[in-house]
Design an enzyme around this catalytic site. Sequence first.
Site, short mmCIF file in Angstrom:
data_model
loop_
_atom_site.label_atom_id
_atom_site.label_comp_id
_atom_site.label_asym_id
_atom_site.label_seq_id
_atom_site.Cartn_x
_atom_site.Cartn_y
_atom_site.Cartn_z
N HIS A 133 0.87 -1.17 0.00
CA HIS A 133 0.00 0.00 0.00
C HIS A 133 0.91 1.23 0.00
CE1 HIS A 133 -3.81 2.16 1.07
NE2 HIS A 133 -2.91 3.06 1.49
N HIS A 156 -0.79 3.80 11.46
CA HIS A 156 0.08 4.94 11.22
C HIS A 156 0.16 5.86 12.42
CE1 HIS A 156 1.07 8.48 8.24
NE2 HIS A 156 2.16 7.94 8.74
N GLU A 167 -3.67 15.00 10.09
CA GLU A 167 -4.56 14.51 9.04
C GLU A 167 -6.01 14.81 9.41
OE1 GLU A 167 -3.87 10.39 8.16
OE2 GLU A 167 -1.70 10.56 8.46
N HIS A 195 -6.96 13.11 12.96
CA HIS A 195 -5.90 12.30 13.56
C HIS A 195 -4.67 13.19 13.66
CE1 HIS A 195 -8.30 8.88 11.52
NE2 HIS A 195 -8.71 9.05 12.77
N HIS A 254 -3.59 5.70 14.37
CA HIS A 254 -4.85 5.54 13.68
C HIS A 254 -4.69 4.50 12.57
CE1 HIS A 254 -2.58 8.67 11.55
NE2 HIS A 254 -3.17 8.25 10.45
#
Length: 452
Positions: free
Chosen positions: A306, A349, A355, A379, A385
């Site tokens: 990813h 993360h 974010e 976040h 998160h």
Amino acid sequence: MPADIKRRKTDEEKFAPTEVKSQTKYKYIPGFGGEKVSECLPGALPAKGNTPQRCPYGLYAELLSGTAFTKPRDSNQRVWYYRIRPAAVHSEIKPCPGFELTEKCTVADPRQRRWSPHPIPTKKHCFISGLVPMAGAGDECSKSGSKVYMYTANKSMDDSAFMNADGDFLIVAQEGELDITTELGRMQVRPGEICVIQRGIRFKVDIVDDAVRGYVCELFDGHFKLPDLGPIGTSGLANPRDFLTPVAWYENVEKEFTIYSKFGGEMFSQVQGHSPFDVVAWHGNYVPYKYDLAMFCAVNSVTYDHLDPSIFTVLTCQSADPGTAAMDFVIFPPRYMVQMDTFRPPYYHKNCMTELMGNICGAYEAKAKGFLPGGMTLHSCMTGHGPDANGFEKASALDTSVPQKPSTTDLAFMFETTYIYKLSKHASVNNMDKDYKECWNKLTSHFDKDKQ
């Protein structure tokens, strides 16, 4: 032009972010950045120079500087107006308290936060009255930082306009169509589209539907630009030709108009006896623009892993530290997921960046439930998160030898910034999902030291 999108029955389907919307209401100039010219009357632009002794049609020449005079040419932004009256013609500028948008963001909160869709009040209110601060950092007077709002409106601004001296507005339409008039022309902005109106440009928002809702990022630093593509090459992500700037439009109307302005974090107002939208011609590169997010050309891994969400950056504004964004506008568009032997949703993360996410329509890939259209999550810097328990279990059992076809009704976005956001008092007490953190507490240990 492609056929216009048809209004559908369900809330998710009516936005259809993967269908390109035709531009039928107004005319536009395509292209991001670069010099542009537009005139309503033939010859309204001076044939030579910017400030002739007498402008054509008896117009006034007026310069709007978006950057300092001495900024390097490749980043210098300004626009010349040729208008019926200069902007200096107005009554005394007076303080205008009572607007919610001036609330400061002072509540430090490192917890994962999620908000339900912002309700649209039944009381009649326009776009400016409906701007509610949610989170932000920095300071308008030092031109450093940013602030994020939710907006709602159920009436047009009529004989009034707004000018922001503090920063650029990036408007994300989530529900309902916006009919925006600026000094440089008019834009139609629909759900799944964005627009940017820079510092100092007067505009008003008229309402086409019964009510509208969406998100606004106010950028105090610099201006947005397209991200560099590096080894991607010449094409991909948000292509410059798909950005649209309105053509010149004016009205020669003499009646009372109220101009509201935001300056140093406070609101002011002035009255004038004529329309502020009296620019007959203009030329320059400091111009508002809109963009249909359905035009975004997504890139992704076609083998494994990813990749970082920066591959979905639409617009960026860099900080003084190269490669670190004062603000990135990132989207999560419909796209095929084909990575093999890979946990396909976003990874778990902890980020040095902040974010803040919004959902335009559909479901977000990392959390199929709870993060609703019109909602928001935050976040913060170094707060853990990632996917919830259901998302983890589903993705861990997925057959990754089979490509995952995208939903055509899912579209979320993220404002990502190096600044550490604080909440407004409004955001700290209203529409907050206080049980949001429980979506991770259901994650259990799968560790087995005897099983690799």
